[in-house]
Scaffold this active site. Sequence first.
Site, PDB file in Angstrom:
ATOM      1  NE  ARG A 104      47.202 -15.366 -30.686  1.00 19.46           N
ATOM      2  CZ  ARG A 104      46.343 -15.645 -29.717  1.00 19.46           C
ATOM      3  NH1 ARG A 104      46.727 -16.387 -28.700  1.00 19.46           N
ATOM      4  NH2 ARG A 104      45.120 -15.179 -29.743  1.00 19.46           N
ATOM      5  CB  THR A 108      48.793 -22.254 -36.706  1.00 20.76           C
ATOM      6  OG1 THR A 108      49.485 -20.998 -36.726  1.00 20.76           O
ATOM      7  CG2 THR A 108      48.531 -22.720 -38.127  1.00 20.76           C
ATOM      8  CG  ASP A 200      43.614  -8.010 -30.966  1.00 22.33           C
ATOM      9  OD1 ASP A 200      44.535  -7.160 -30.831  1.00 22.33           O
ATOM     10  OD2 ASP A 200      43.699  -8.947 -31.768  1.00 22.33           O
ATOM     11  CG  ASP A 203      42.581  -5.324 -33.459  1.00 21.91           C
ATOM     12  OD1 ASP A 203      43.402  -4.859 -34.275  1.00 21.91           O
ATOM     13  OD2 ASP A 203      42.021  -6.427 -33.619  1.00 21.91           O
TER      14      ASP A 203
HETATM   15  C1  PRP Z   1      49.001 -10.388 -29.408  1.00 26.87           C
HETATM   16  C2  PRP Z   1      49.763  -9.927 -28.178  1.00 26.87           C
HETATM   17  C3  PRP Z   1      50.895 -10.893 -28.120  1.00 26.87           C
HETATM   18  C4  PRP Z   1      50.269 -12.174 -28.631  1.00 26.87           C
HETATM   19  C5  PRP Z   1      49.958 -13.039 -27.456  1.00 26.87           C
HETATM   20  O1  PRP Z   1      49.612  -9.924 -30.552  1.00 26.87           O
HETATM   21  O2  PRP Z   1      50.161  -8.581 -28.244  1.00 26.87           O
HETATM   22  O3  PRP Z   1      52.001 -10.530 -28.919  1.00 26.87           O
HETATM   23  O4  PRP Z   1      49.047 -11.798 -29.291  1.00 26.87           O
HETATM   24  O5  PRP Z   1      49.511 -14.273 -27.871  1.00 26.87           O
HETATM   25  P1  PRP Z   1      50.354 -15.610 -27.625  1.00 26.87           P
HETATM   26  O6  PRP Z   1      50.879 -15.566 -26.232  1.00 26.87           O
HETATM   27  O7  PRP Z   1      49.326 -16.694 -27.824  1.00 26.87           O
HETATM   28  O8  PRP Z   1      51.433 -15.671 -28.656  1.00 26.87           O
HETATM   29  P2  PRP Z   1      48.987 -10.170 -32.011  1.00 26.87           P
HETATM   30  O9  PRP Z   1      49.493 -11.458 -32.567  1.00 26.87           O
HETATM   31  O10 PRP Z   1      47.497 -10.018 -31.948  1.00 26.87           O
HETATM   32  O11 PRP Z   1      49.653  -9.040 -32.874  1.00 26.87           O
HETATM   33  P3  PRP Z   1      49.471  -7.460 -32.757  1.00 26.87           P
HETATM   34  O12 PRP Z   1      50.148  -7.012 -31.478  1.00 26.87           O
HETATM   35  O13 PRP Z   1      50.169  -6.968 -33.967  1.00 26.87           O
HETATM   36  O14 PRP Z   1      47.999  -7.143 -32.741  1.00 26.87           O
HETATM   37  N1  URA Z   2      46.333 -11.459 -27.894  1.00 19.39           N
HETATM   38  C1  URA Z   2      45.535 -10.458 -27.425  1.00 19.39           C
HETATM   39  O1  URA Z   2      45.680  -9.297 -27.830  1.00 19.39           O
HETATM   40  N2  URA Z   2      44.609 -10.767 -26.509  1.00 19.39           N
HETATM   41  C2  URA Z   2      44.433 -12.017 -26.039  1.00 19.39           C
HETATM   42  O2  URA Z   2      43.558 -12.228 -25.174  1.00 19.39           O
HETATM   43  C3  URA Z   2      45.262 -13.042 -26.546  1.00 19.39           C
HETATM   44  C4  URA Z   2      46.210 -12.727 -27.456  1.00 19.39           C
END
Ligand code: PRP
Ligand code: URA
Length: 209
Positions: A104, A108, A200, A203
């Site tokens: 994400r 944006t 997160d 993370d």
């Molecule tokens: C997080 C989570 C989802 C997304 C949710 O991933 O695991 O995929 O955010 O957010 P949304 O519903 O607003 O799209 P992230 O983009 O942080 O990537 P990662 O899993 O690689 O940390």
């Molecule tokens: N992605 C995450 O990992 N946590 C949140 O709360 C939202 C998006």
Amino acid sequence: MSKVVVFDHPLIQHKLSIMRDHRTGCKEFRELLDEISMLMVYEVTRDLQTEDVQIETPICVTNTKMLAGKPIGIIPILRAGLGMVDGILNLIPNAKVGHIGLYRDPDTLNPVEYYCKLPEDAEHRELIVLDPMLATGGSASAAIGFIKQRGCHNIRLVNLIAAPEGIARLQKDHPDVDIYVAALDDHLNEHGYIVPGLGDAGDRLFGTK
Ligand code: PRP
Ligand code: URA
């Protein structure tokens, strides 16, 4: 309109509370996500088709049931969805696993795709898409969109925590996809994080922050 199932099982709620706690470290977070995923998939697959079969026990011949219908495919959204795969494979060891890489954009909040590899016969499978967090719903909606472009139609989504905004987005974009969550939280904050949430997920799972 799709179905939204919120799990209120005490074991799931207890484990999720520990995951939410900011003091919970990477190892325990990973183990709990694994355990909750396994508990959730039991219910997510409740409507799978079975067929009557005849087997012979050590005592007699009997009619009983085994799984029938479409085989299962599970599709984690990278990265955090990876943390749900093993728990599900514990119960469905023959499932094939596809991967969709999305992150994400922090400014944006739009999803950016960087990887997609699905089983060759994905369109003939019952697909379970995995991501611990459904925040704006952008990532899950885009992932399901890619999967549908490949001709797949039998899709269900499993999240640990969802925000109402994400549920609304999914129901608008993909009204055919049922959503299973361990908790439906309150709202998104100004950075797009779920409140109260767990921070997160990627993370915390991989220890990258
Ligand atoms: C997080 C989570 C989802 C997304 C949710 O991933 O695991 O995929 O955010 O957010 P949304 O519903 O607003 O799209 P992230 O983009 O942080 O990537 P990662 O899993 O690689 O940390
Ligand atoms: N992605 C995450 O990992 N946590 C949140 O709360 C939202 C998006």
